[in-house]
Design a protein around this motif. Structure first.
Motif, short mmCIF file in Angstrom:
data_model
loop_
_atom_site.label_atom_id
_atom_site.label_comp_id
_atom_site.label_asym_id
_atom_site.label_seq_id
_atom_site.Cartn_x
_atom_site.Cartn_y
_atom_site.Cartn_z
N SER A 186 -72.53 89.67 -51.68
CA SER A 186 -72.33 88.22 -51.72
C SER A 186 -71.72 87.73 -50.41
N LEU A 187 -72.29 88.17 -49.32
CA LEU A 187 -71.75 87.82 -48.01
C LEU A 187 -71.85 86.33 -47.73
N LYS A 188 -70.85 85.85 -47.02
CA LYS A 188 -70.75 84.44 -46.65
C LYS A 188 -70.73 84.31 -45.13
N PRO A 189 -71.12 83.17 -44.62
CA PRO A 189 -71.05 82.99 -43.15
C PRO A 189 -69.65 83.24 -42.61
N GLU A 190 -68.63 82.95 -43.41
CA GLU A 190 -67.24 83.17 -42.97
C GLU A 190 -66.91 84.65 -42.82
N ASP A 191 -67.76 85.53 -43.33
CA ASP A 191 -67.53 86.97 -43.17
C ASP A 191 -68.02 87.47 -41.81
N THR A 192 -68.65 86.60 -41.04
CA THR A 192 -69.13 86.99 -39.72
C THR A 192 -67.96 87.40 -38.83
N ALA A 193 -68.05 88.61 -38.28
CA ALA A 193 -66.97 89.15 -37.46
C ALA A 193 -67.38 90.51 -36.93
N VAL A 194 -66.58 91.02 -36.02
CA VAL A 194 -66.69 92.43 -35.65
C VAL A 194 -65.78 93.20 -36.60
N TYR A 195 -66.34 94.19 -37.24
CA TYR A 195 -65.60 95.00 -38.20
C TYR A 195 -65.20 96.32 -37.54
N TYR A 196 -63.91 96.63 -37.66
CA TYR A 196 -63.36 97.82 -37.03
C TYR A 196 -62.87 98.79 -38.09
N CYS A 197 -63.18 100.04 -37.88
CA CYS A 197 -62.63 101.10 -38.73
C CYS A 197 -61.27 101.51 -38.19
N ASN A 198 -60.36 101.79 -39.11
CA ASN A 198 -59.00 102.18 -38.73
C ASN A 198 -58.59 103.42 -39.50
N ALA A 199 -57.85 104.28 -38.85
CA ALA A 199 -57.28 105.46 -39.51
C ALA A 199 -55.83 105.58 -39.09
N ALA A 200 -54.96 105.76 -40.09
CA ALA A 200 -53.53 105.83 -39.83
C ALA A 200 -53.03 107.25 -40.01
N SER A 201 -52.22 107.68 -39.06
CA SER A 201 -51.62 109.01 -39.10
C SER A 201 -50.11 108.85 -39.22
#
Length: 117
Positions: A84-99
């Motif tokens: 159910s994606l919306k135009p407001e979801d437009t972005a660069v998506y980054y993966c993150n990992a925490a140590s």
């Protein structure tokens, strides 16, 4: 060191779906939580969803019920199913990992998601 490689971004129409993947390599045993952040043009990077090694999840209120984060510890991969994606979801998506042991946050290079209206 941990390396994160994202895939699965692209262009989709509003109401559509995309699935992002993030594969981790390197010193993966130091990682606890993994997650997805996004940054839209002119805005700050924000948390979308996160999941611990024990599969406890956390979501931004705006994506709850539409996005699902999952993790395969055997494959060292985290996924983000976006429905159910919306135009407001437009972005660069980054993966993150925490140590927690090192206090370091690792980031992928990002994958662009564009939702057209």
């Amino acid at each position: 060191q941990v390396q994160l490689v994202e895939s699965g971004g692209g262009l989709v129409q509003a109401g559509g779906s995309l699935r992002l993947s993030c594969a981790a390599s390197g010193n993966i045993f130091s990682i606890n939580a993994m997650g997805w952040y996004r940054q839209a043009p002119g805005k700050q990077r924000e948390l979308v969803a996160a999941i611990t090694r024990g599969l406890v999840t956390n979501y931004d209120e705006y994506v709850k019920g539409r996005f699902t984060i999952a993790r395969d510890n055997a494959k060292n991969t985290v996924y983000l199913q976006m429905n159910s994606l919306k135009p407001e979801d437009t972005a660069v998506y980054y993966c993150n990992a925490a140590s927690p042991a090192s206090g370091v946050n690792y980031w992928g290079k990002g994958t662009l998601v564009t939702v057209s209206s």
